[in-house]
Enzyme design. Structure first.
Site, mmCIF file in Angstrom:
data_model
loop_
_atom_site.group_PDB
_atom_site.id
_atom_site.type_symbol
_atom_site.label_atom_id
_atom_site.label_comp_id
_atom_site.label_asym_id
_atom_site.label_seq_id
_atom_site.Cartn_x
_atom_site.Cartn_y
_atom_site.Cartn_z
ATOM 1 N N GLN A 24 0.807 -1.224 0.000
ATOM 2 C CA GLN A 24 0.000 0.000 0.000
ATOM 3 C C GLN A 24 0.839 1.272 0.000
ATOM 4 O OE1 GLN A 24 -2.650 -1.738 3.333
ATOM 5 N NE2 GLN A 24 -4.072 -0.474 2.163
ATOM 6 N N ARG A 81 3.778 0.068 12.981
ATOM 7 C CA ARG A 81 3.552 -1.277 12.461
ATOM 8 C C ARG A 81 3.615 -1.221 10.933
ATOM 9 N NH1 ARG A 81 -1.859 -3.880 11.088
ATOM 10 N NH2 ARG A 81 -1.290 -6.038 10.713
ATOM 11 N N HIS A 125 1.158 -9.238 4.793
ATOM 12 C CA HIS A 125 -0.009 -8.365 4.616
ATOM 13 C C HIS A 125 -0.422 -8.464 3.145
ATOM 14 C CE1 HIS A 125 -2.127 -4.702 6.567
ATOM 15 N NE2 HIS A 125 -2.741 -4.925 5.411
ATOM 16 N N ASN A 169 -1.564 -10.703 8.692
ATOM 17 C CA ASN A 169 -2.584 -9.681 8.850
ATOM 18 C C ASN A 169 -3.902 -10.178 8.273
ATOM 19 O OD1 ASN A 169 -3.530 -6.821 9.301
ATOM 20 N ND2 ASN A 169 -4.003 -7.084 7.126
ATOM 21 N N GLU A 170 -4.921 -10.203 9.095
ATOM 22 C CA GLU A 170 -6.282 -10.483 8.641
ATOM 23 C C GLU A 170 -6.390 -11.661 7.680
ATOM 24 O OE1 GLU A 170 -8.167 -6.925 7.184
ATOM 25 O OE2 GLU A 170 -7.956 -5.910 9.095
ATOM 26 N N ASN A 299 -7.902 -5.979 14.645
ATOM 27 C CA ASN A 299 -8.169 -4.874 13.718
ATOM 28 C C ASN A 299 -9.671 -4.648 13.711
ATOM 29 O OD1 ASN A 299 -5.481 -5.306 13.139
ATOM 30 N ND2 ASN A 299 -5.779 -5.815 10.988
ATOM 31 N N TYR A 301 -12.976 -2.016 12.439
ATOM 32 C CA TYR A 301 -13.503 -0.850 11.732
ATOM 33 C C TYR A 301 -14.985 -0.629 11.994
ATOM 34 C CZ TYR A 301 -9.016 -0.695 9.386
ATOM 35 O OH TYR A 301 -7.674 -0.589 9.152
ATOM 36 N N GLU A 375 -5.113 -2.238 14.118
ATOM 37 C CA GLU A 375 -5.644 -1.302 13.120
ATOM 38 C C GLU A 375 -6.974 -0.761 13.602
ATOM 39 O OE1 GLU A 375 -6.130 -2.733 9.074
ATOM 40 O OE2 GLU A 375 -4.149 -3.653 9.110
ATOM 41 N N TRP A 422 -4.877 3.147 11.745
ATOM 42 C CA TRP A 422 -4.791 2.896 10.306
ATOM 43 C C TRP A 422 -5.308 4.130 9.614
ATOM 44 C CZ3 TRP A 422 -2.353 -0.720 7.530
ATOM 45 C CH2 TRP A 422 -2.484 -0.581 6.144
ATOM 46 N N GLU A 429 -5.638 1.918 -1.308
ATOM 47 C CA GLU A 429 -6.658 1.198 -0.535
ATOM 48 C C GLU A 429 -7.201 0.018 -1.361
ATOM 49 O OE1 GLU A 429 -7.480 0.911 2.532
ATOM 50 O OE2 GLU A 429 -9.251 -0.291 2.146
ATOM 51 N N TRP A 430 -6.306 -0.892 -1.739
ATOM 52 C CA TRP A 430 -6.660 -2.150 -2.388
ATOM 53 C C TRP A 430 -7.614 -1.933 -3.566
ATOM 54 C CZ3 TRP A 430 -2.844 -4.934 -0.844
ATOM 55 C CH2 TRP A 430 -2.380 -4.842 0.453
HETATM 56 C C1 PNW Z 1 -7.814 -3.773 6.339
HETATM 57 N N1 PNW Z 1 -13.595 -6.022 4.615
HETATM 58 O O1 PNW Z 1 -8.470 -4.207 5.187
HETATM 59 C C2 PNW Z 1 -6.357 -3.945 5.976
HETATM 60 O O2 PNW Z 1 -5.588 -4.612 6.926
HETATM 61 C C3 PNW Z 1 -5.718 -2.697 5.490
HETATM 62 O O3 PNW Z 1 -4.670 -3.019 4.623
HETATM 63 C C4 PNW Z 1 -6.768 -1.800 4.845
HETATM 64 O O4 PNW Z 1 -6.212 -0.696 4.188
HETATM 65 C C5 PNW Z 1 -7.718 -1.375 5.952
HETATM 66 O O5 PNW Z 1 -8.255 -2.493 6.609
HETATM 67 C C6 PNW Z 1 -8.866 -0.483 5.480
HETATM 68 O O6 PNW Z 1 -9.692 -1.161 4.576
HETATM 69 C C7 PNW Z 1 -9.757 -4.620 5.127
HETATM 70 O O7 PNW Z 1 -14.113 -5.954 3.476
HETATM 71 C C8 PNW Z 1 -10.319 -4.668 3.863
HETATM 72 O O8 PNW Z 1 -14.180 -6.508 5.583
HETATM 73 C C9 PNW Z 1 -11.581 -5.130 3.692
HETATM 74 C C10 PNW Z 1 -12.294 -5.565 4.785
HETATM 75 C C11 PNW Z 1 -11.751 -5.524 6.064
HETATM 76 C C12 PNW Z 1 -10.464 -5.047 6.220
#
Ligand code: PNW
Length: 474
Positions: A24, A81, A125, A169-170, A299, A301, A375, A422, A429-430
């Site tokens: 990223q 991190r 990651h 990671n995740e 992590n 969100y 995160e 984060w 952002e992917w």
């Molecule tokens: C995480 N979802 O990604 C990652 O660890 C980071 O690299 C990313 O930038 C950040 O969160 C924000 O998106 C996710 O769809 C991506 O549930 C998608 C999901 C969850 C986490």
């Protein structure tokens, strides 16, 4: 009611960090012997990322790491991190290490230490060397063995100067966004393969943790970062509770079951038996995965809200991107709902109580294990003012709310040792490309110039004082 004026303070040793990942931010994808990872291939495949954006340049951290570390120090951060790009270290995913690749991370770590910032290394990651995907990727058992070898190489190279280690990671995203819904690399849509991927990621974690321990000083800490979901049912009806249990198994139990307790949940095995027989779980695997850990990274969100599905062809609202393929194998009988409340630019509902609940759940799930929030953060549509400053009061409010939730969990007895925002700076952002800005530091993508947003100043003040500043303070 007005907020009480008592400062919300944290334990003195609490780590105030920020997080990033290699693909990223680094760019320099063809330099110093690095070969493509699955994310290079995926982002260069038309239609996979917004606007066809890639991490080719990203925010050029590979060349600007010294300035980036200086900025972190200026802000007052005490921890950072970051992740290692596997194809920089082992271009084919096997065999001897590329020394220049390792040297980059040695220099980065030394720079951090020289500025009094504690490094935390994530080994994986999401940037699997493409050659390993060509050989079958995570659904293939050999990938776990290759990861253990890579972990040993990095542990040998950096174990003398990095204390905090995170294997994966995740893994949920790697397995289910990568191999079931296909919105992440490698973009496969094969639910049976995604369950195999999950097992081999678990195995990689266990073998990788053992490999790290075999080459590193005993004082170092080995952890994993899970995007454990807070799954809430819409009602207490038995059918909705069962739906929430199924998603909890597929999001959480599938990873923490083997990692923390040495077993997959029986309910998960039963729910997936029509799709897979789990015969790829060999004797000894669960013991290999169930390594003692020194810490657990969470992590967070947004929470998930689910019910039993009555219209199995209805639209999904799980916030996991646009795909007609579900990231939840064997869960077409579950519906996802939008949690009420304000949302960030990702469409993710802002819900700090979810973070409190998540911490308390894992404090109970893994008694005695130190926890880190590895995160947490929010995307907003930040724009510089005419004077060049970037004001992001929404992000300050988000961070303030979530840090208060962390503080509340500590009061309730959870052993939370640190928090990594984060992200340090805006980045790739992917699948969303550069359109979603998670940074505390603004990046002008035309010049790659970095400007701390007001949230970075607010957060830096928290880091320096160990207490949350008034939200109007900056
Ligand atoms: C995480 N979802 O990604 C990652 O660890 C980071 O690299 C990313 O930038 C950040 O969160 C924000 O998106 C996710 O769809 C991506 O549930 C998608 C999901 C969850 C986490």
């Amino acid at each position: 009611m007005p907020e009480p004026m008592i400062p919300v303070s944290f334990p003195p040793a609490f780590l105030w960090g920020a997080a990033t990942s290699a693909y990223q931010i680094e760019g320099a994808v063809r330099e110093d012997g690095r070969t493509p990872s699955i994310w290079d291939t995926f982002s260069h495949t038309p239609g996979k990322t917004a606007g066809g954006e890639t991490g080719d340049i990203a925010v050029d951290h590979y060349h600007r790491y010294r300035d980036d570390v200086a900025l972190m120090a200026e802000l007052g951060l005490t921890a950072y991190r970051f992740s290692i790009s596997w194809p920089r270290v082992q271009p084919t995913g096997r065999g001897p290490a590329v020394q220049v690749g390792l040297d980059f991370y040695r220099r980065l770590v030394d720079e951090l230490l020289a500025h009094g910032i504690k490094p935390a290394v994530t080994l994986y990651h999401w940037d699997l060397p493409q050659e390993l995907e060509d050989a079958g990727g995570w659904p293939e058992r050999d990938t776990a063995y290759r990861f253990a070898e890579y972990a040993q190489i990095v542990g040998e190279a950096l174990g003398d100067r990095v204390e905090q280690w995170i294997t994966l990671n995740e893994p949920w995203c790697s397995a289910f966004l990568g191999y079931a819904s296909g919105v992440h690399a490698p973009g496969r849509t094969d639910p049976a393969a995604s369950l195999k991927a999950a097992h081999h990621l678990n195995l990689a974690h266990g073998l990788g943790a053992s490999a790290l321990r075999s080459v590193m000083p005993a004082r170092n800490s080995v952890a994993v970062s899970l995007n454990s979901s807070v799954v809430r049912p819409v009602s207490q009806d038995a059918a909705d509770l069962a739906a929430a249990k199924k998603i909890d198994d597929l999001a959480n139990g599938i990873f923490h079951g083997p990692m923390l307790h040495g077993a997959y949940p029986d309910s998960l095995l039963a729910a997936t038996e029509l799709l897979t027989d789990w015969s790829y779980v060999l004797d000894g695997d669960l013991a290999a995965i169930n390594q003692p850990l020194d810490a657990l990274g969470l992590n967070y969100y947004t929470p998930a809200l689910v019910s039993a599905e009555t219209d199995v062809n209805g639209p999904r609202a799980d916030g996991h991107g646009a795909s007609s393929h579900s990231p939840w194998p064997c869960a077409d009988d579950v519906a996802f709902h939008q949690t009420p409340g304000d949302r960030t630019e990702m469409g993710w509902t802002i819900d700090p109580t979810g973070l409190h609940d998540l911490i308390m759940r894992y404090a109970a799930e893994a008694p005695g294990l130190p926890l880190y929030i590895t995160e947490n953060g929010a995307a907003y549509d930040d724009k510089p003012d005419p004077d060049g400053r970037v004001h992001d009061p929404e992000r300050i409010a988000y961070l303030n709310g979530h840090l208060k939730a962390v503080r509340r969990a500590i009061e309730d007895g959870a052993d939370v040792r640190g928090y990594y925002l984060w992200s340090l700076m805006d980045n790739f952002e992917w699948a969303y490309g550069y359109g979603k800005r998670f940074g505390a530091v603004y990046v002008d993508y035309a010049t790659l110039e970095r400007t701390p947003k007001s949230s970075a100043l607010w957060y830096g003040q928290a880091a320096r004082t160990g207490a949350l500043p008034e939200v109007e303070a900056v």
